[in-house]
Design a protein around this motif. Structure first.
Motif, PDB file in Angstrom:
ATOM      1  N   GLN A 366     -12.937 -19.293  50.669  1.00  0.00           N
ATOM      2  CA  GLN A 366     -14.395 -19.068  50.617  1.00  0.00           C
ATOM      3  C   GLN A 366     -14.923 -19.257  49.188  1.00  0.00           C
ATOM      4  OE1 GLN A 366     -12.047 -17.203  52.076  1.00  0.00           O
ATOM      5  NE2 GLN A 366     -12.872 -15.789  53.595  1.00  0.00           N
ATOM      6  N   ARG A 370     -17.692 -22.041  48.071  1.00  0.00           N
ATOM      7  CA  ARG A 370     -18.913 -21.540  47.440  1.00  0.00           C
ATOM      8  C   ARG A 370     -19.126 -22.171  46.060  1.00  0.00           C
ATOM      9  NH1 ARG A 370     -20.672 -15.593  48.443  1.00  0.00           N
ATOM     10  NH2 ARG A 370     -20.061 -16.410  50.425  1.00  0.00           N
ATOM     11  N   GLN A 671     -22.743  -7.919  65.298  1.00  0.00           N
ATOM     12  CA  GLN A 671     -23.519  -8.974  64.630  1.00  0.00           C
ATOM     13  C   GLN A 671     -25.003  -8.769  64.934  1.00  0.00           C
ATOM     14  OE1 GLN A 671     -22.261 -10.954  62.495  1.00  0.00           O
ATOM     15  NE2 GLN A 671     -20.089 -10.634  62.901  1.00  0.00           N
ATOM     16  N   ASN A 672     -25.844  -9.236  64.019  1.00  0.00           N
ATOM     17  CA  ASN A 672     -27.314  -9.181  64.151  1.00  0.00           C
ATOM     18  C   ASN A 672     -27.918  -7.785  64.045  1.00  0.00           C
ATOM     19  OD1 ASN A 672     -27.599 -11.944  64.365  1.00  0.00           O
ATOM     20  ND2 ASN A 672     -27.229 -11.912  66.579  1.00  0.00           N
ATOM     21  N   ARG A 676     -25.168  -5.457  59.411  1.00  0.00           N
ATOM     22  CA  ARG A 676     -24.500  -6.772  59.335  1.00  0.00           C
ATOM     23  C   ARG A 676     -25.361  -7.786  58.581  1.00  0.00           C
ATOM     24  NH1 ARG A 676     -19.086  -8.313  60.280  1.00  0.00           N
ATOM     25  NH2 ARG A 676     -18.355  -7.059  62.003  1.00  0.00           N
ATOM     26  N   ASN A 677     -26.653  -7.783  58.869  1.00  0.00           N
ATOM     27  CA  ASN A 677     -27.557  -8.726  58.188  1.00  0.00           C
ATOM     28  C   ASN A 677     -27.576  -8.465  56.687  1.00  0.00           C
ATOM     29  OD1 ASN A 677     -28.126  -9.852  60.630  1.00  0.00           O
ATOM     30  ND2 ASN A 677     -30.085  -8.795  60.928  1.00  0.00           N
ATOM     31  N   ILE A 679     -25.095  -7.139  54.951  1.00  0.00           N
ATOM     32  CA  ILE A 679     -23.798  -7.610  54.440  1.00  0.00           C
ATOM     33  C   ILE A 679     -23.813  -9.126  54.267  1.00  0.00           C
ATOM     34  CG2 ILE A 679     -21.356  -7.916  55.084  1.00  0.00           C
ATOM     35  CD1 ILE A 679     -21.567  -5.093  56.427  1.00  0.00           C
ATOM     36  N   ASN A 680     -24.288  -9.843  55.276  1.00  0.00           N
ATOM     37  CA  ASN A 680     -24.299 -11.313  55.228  1.00  0.00           C
ATOM     38  C   ASN A 680     -25.191 -11.833  54.107  1.00  0.00           C
ATOM     39  OD1 ASN A 680     -22.548 -11.351  57.379  1.00  0.00           O
ATOM     40  ND2 ASN A 680     -24.150 -11.621  58.920  1.00  0.00           N
ATOM     41  N   LYS A 681     -26.326 -11.158  53.893  1.00  0.00           N
ATOM     42  CA  LYS A 681     -27.244 -11.578  52.829  1.00  0.00           C
ATOM     43  C   LYS A 681     -26.581 -11.399  51.456  1.00  0.00           C
ATOM     44  CE  LYS A 681     -32.064 -10.913  51.358  1.00  0.00           C
ATOM     45  NZ  LYS A 681     -31.981 -10.317  50.021  1.00  0.00           N
ATOM     46  N   LYS A 683     -23.378 -11.371  50.806  1.00  0.00           N
ATOM     47  CA  LYS A 683     -22.297 -12.351  50.654  1.00  0.00           C
ATOM     48  C   LYS A 683     -22.852 -13.717  50.260  1.00  0.00           C
ATOM     49  CE  LYS A 683     -18.758 -12.092  53.680  1.00  0.00           C
ATOM     50  NZ  LYS A 683     -18.075 -11.905  54.979  1.00  0.00           N
ATOM     51  N   GLN A 684     -24.004 -14.064  50.821  1.00  0.00           N
ATOM     52  CA  GLN A 684     -24.625 -15.357  50.503  1.00  0.00           C
ATOM     53  C   GLN A 684     -25.057 -15.436  49.052  1.00  0.00           C
ATOM     54  OE1 GLN A 684     -23.515 -17.161  53.289  1.00  0.00           O
ATOM     55  NE2 GLN A 684     -25.137 -18.369  52.404  1.00  0.00           N
ATOM     56  N   THR A 689     -16.859 -14.414  46.537  1.00  0.00           N
ATOM     57  CA  THR A 689     -16.878 -13.849  47.884  1.00  0.00           C
ATOM     58  C   THR A 689     -16.344 -12.421  47.845  1.00  0.00           C
ATOM     59  OG1 THR A 689     -16.282 -16.046  48.648  1.00  0.00           O
ATOM     60  CG2 THR A 689     -16.193 -14.281  50.274  1.00  0.00           C
TER      61      THR A 689
END
Length: 742
Positions: A366, A370, A671-672, A676-677, A679-681, A683-684, A689
């Protein structure tokens, strides 16, 4: 280009600077797409036509006073004439970025050698003196890298152990040619790599050869211990040496690529995958210095293991810089690898240093994807200029200073996260005069080159050849800032940015650790907080004397009258608890400390604050946040009563379900959902990572979560009185302030 200052209102004179007790400086992220306020630069062309001051060489900017034929420099006050070309240009001010904005990005004409049509070049150097697991992880990382590389890129695969292998993947089946590495520490390869395999056979176009590169990766096997020991022969004291000839292989590769610098490529990136220390041939490192001998010799291991043991890799970095090669080192190992010596090859060539302690939960693929997906600038030159009342002091970060010009830094490769720090001093005893309207000015000029992909070239025709052609663009980014001058110490304190103060402190502490050891770094940090607290109490007239005596009850160690300073004691406490400054005997691996030094000294202030003092939030359900922030203590967990906690420590993200959480709550969070959102934000947005861990209290091992609850932990290990937890730490600071003020 984001610029943040330790305080937005600068001290008025040297006395005020001394009295406030705070570092005075800025952090700078030059290739960030937006500034600190979220605004992009105004783009334009003809950067070479921008007027410059005849005295200080600053660039014309929005703060300059302009007359019909002349302009006054906003930094030094010199009156400069305007050329007829500039007069005509400024008669139409709406078309001039430098009149519209103080943050501009202008295109520059390319010079001779830059007019070529380069191709991005990437080379993987893979350690075969390793395990099957290491090679599987490396293959996954390189397959991820191939997905991230743009069309028209060239890729080369090389291996090293007691021999160096070059792969030709352009035929029907991959061919590897090997050359043996001499075991002596001053030997060279028996033949030039160009004679082993022509460079154009080695560098394969990714567009047409991606599958063949993947096939070649599948053929990688670890060299057997029999092969290595036969080649290496008997080592010191009859111990069989390994066969990791990294130093000479890297030196040969740089010379190999260097022949095409300026023709085939403008910047080449080399990814070096290491599973342990180089222990064979030139550049081998003696790892015996990491052993029990320091205990018996009475040496300070925290000091002894931080400097490099050989200048070999520092010298190699200078070679890499001269041939336009940036080296990224990926070390996947838990044995002592002496990153203190190896780090220079990456950080001084503009690359990064990554350390993974095992192959099981490594985020290497990852991180690889990235790193290659984000834009980067290269051949960068950075220059800061100040108005005449103050000047640059120290500069901090992964660059190398210009050998000829003062305050000019060169950066080989710079991505949008790379951050640098500077501190200031007064140029004279007068400071910023209260009787004039002139305010402190700072101008940053950042000259850089980018490779523009074919699909961004507006003039590219429909033919397939033009689709593969990259072009170089040279640009000049300038930001001019005006700061306030504080009339008193309260104005300084009210304008402090604690995250930037932490950034400058971390740089100073790393420097002190490298020069004098970790103990010295800790003392520097502790003493700084004591002096700041004393200066604050003195300036705000908080410390009251009772019957002529000062007592701890009269001292404010929590900065209760100044919200901007309130985070600092917690940040200093957390930094003293961080592996960056904990002692060797507490189990801090010296390679991990070096990795943290390299990581922390390139982070922007907000990311660094998160890495030093993690953010703990709580959720009543995966879709509903309960509290946005808790202190890092078990008491906070108990009193909140929330079932779910989320901890962001920058390199790790931990989701913890308390043992009393309702069993009906879905685990792990679906998810969703909001959690979770979030966490995903995160990570982005990260430069690396973060590892994601889910823990169920009462069932799973909670150590990875509890280790971050630092406020009840001992700050010990130092020569200070033994203190337990943050509250006791404040009491100890209070006592030290009392002694200091007496």
């Amino acid at each position: 280009m984001a610029v943040r200052a330790t305080m937005t209102r600068f001290p008025g004179d040297p006395d005020a600077q001394e009295a406030c007790g705070l570092p005075w400086g800025v952090t700078l992220t030059p290739f960030a797409t937006k500034d600190e306020n979220g605004s992009p630069p105004v783009y334009g062309s003809d950067g070479h036509l921008l007027p410059r001051c005849e005295n200080c060489w600053a660039y014309y900017n929005t703060y300059c006073d302009q007359e019909q034929w002349a302009w006054t420099c906003s930094l030094c006050g010199t009156l400069n004439g305007l050329s007829s070309q500039s007069i005509a240009r400024y008669s139409l001010p709406d078309s001039c970025p430098e009149i519209l904005s103080s943050f501009i990005d202008l295109e520059l004409p390319l010079e001779g050698s830059e007019e070529m049509q380069p191709r991005p070049v990437y080379v993987a150097m893979v350690d075969l003196s390793s395990s099957e697991e290491f090679l599987e992880l490396t293959k996954s990382a390189l397959l991820a890298a191939l997905e991230a590389l743009g069309p028209g890129s060239l890729f080369g695969l090389a291996t090293f152990s007691h021999k160096m292998g070059l792969y030709d993947v352009q035929g029907a089946i991959p061919v590897v040619k090997n050359v043996f590495i001499p075991p002596d520490s001053d030997g060279n390869l028996a033949m030039d790599l160009e004679d082993v395999m022509p460079l154009f056979s080695f560098l394969a176009p990714v567009d047409t050869c991606k599958d063949r590169i993947a096939s070649a990766l599948e053929t990688l096997r670890p060299t057997t211990s029999w092969e290595r020991t036969t080649a290496a022969g008997q080592g010191l004291d009859g111990v069989l040496l390994g066969g990791r000839g990294f130093g000479v292989a890297m030196e040969a590769l740089l010379n190999y690529l260097g022949s095409e610098y300026g023709n085939t490529y403008a910047l080449a990136r080399v990814f070096a995958f290491l599973s342990g220390p180089p222990d064979y041939g030139p550049g081998q490192l003696d790892t015996r210095r990491y052993g029990e001998q320091y205990a018996s010799k009475g040496e300070d291991a925290d000091l002894a293991l931080l400097p490099e043991q050989t200048p070999f890799y520092k010298d190699l970095a200078a070679v890499a810089v001269q041939v336009g090669v940036c080296v990224d080192i990926f070390a996947v190992t838990n044995e002592y690898t002496d990153l203190a010596s190896l780090k220079f090859l990456s950080i001084e060539s503009g690359g990064s240093l990554f350390l993974y302690s095992n192959t099981d939960d490594s985020t290497l693929p990852q991180d690889m994807y990235r790193m290659l997906s984000r834009p980067y600038a290269f051949n960068c030159v950075l220059r800061l200029r100040t108005s005449s009342e103050f000047k640059l002091g120290h500069s901090y970060g992964h660059f190398f200073p210009d050998p000829q010009y003062e305050n000019v830094q060169h950066i080989i490769c710079c991505d949008s996260f790379a951050t640098y720090a500077y501190d200031f001093d007064f140029a004279n005893n007068t400071g910023f005069s209260r009787h004039t309207s002139e305010l402190p000015m700072l101008q940053i000029a950042f000259q850089y080159t980018v490779v523009v992909p074919p699909d961004e070239l507006s003039n590219s025709g429909p033919s397939s050849t033009s689709r593969e052609k990259y072009s170089l663009k040279r640009r000049l980014r300038i930001k001019t800032l005006q700061f306030g001058a504080a009339r008193n110490i309260n104005e300084i304190y009210d304008s402090v940015d604690p995250e930037v103060v932490l950034s400058v402190l971390v740089h100073k502490v790393i420097l002190a650790s490298l020069e004098k050891g970790v103990r010295e770094g800790r003392m520097l940090l502790h003493d700084w907080l004591v002096i700041l607290t004393a200066q604050y109490n003195d300036a705000c007239k908080i410390a009251q004397y009772e019957n002529g005596n000062l007592t701890t009850a009269n001292i404010d160690v929590a900065f209760s009258q100044c919200p901007q300073l309130q985070p600092l004691p917690r940040l200093v406490f957390a930094l003293l608890r961080n592996a960056l400054l904990r002692f060797h005997e507490e189990g801090v691996h010296p390679d991990y400390r070096i990795y943290l030094q390299c990581l922390f000294s390139a982070l922007d202030p907000s990311s660094l604050t998160r890495a030093v003092y993690p953010l703990l939030t709580s959720y009543s359900t995966p879709d509903k946040q309960a509290f946005p922030r808790h202190s890092l203590s078990r008491a906070a967990l108990m009193t909140s009563g929330s079932p779910i906690f989320f901890l962001d420590a920058f390199t790790s993200l931990v989701v913890f379900y308390s043992s009393t959480a309702d069993p009906a709550l879905p685990f792990p969070p679906p998810q969703n959902c909001l959690l979770r959102n979030t966490i995903n934000k995160l990570k982005q947005e990260r430069s690396i990572t973060p590892r994601l861990v889910f823990i169920r209290g009462g069932q799973d091992d909670a150590t990875p979560f509890e280790n971050y609850l630092i406020e009840e932990q001992d700050v010990e290990g130092s020569g200070f009185t033994s203190v337990l937890g943050f509250v006791s730490f404040l009491e100890e600071i209070n006592q030290s302030v009392l002694e200091y003020m007496k």
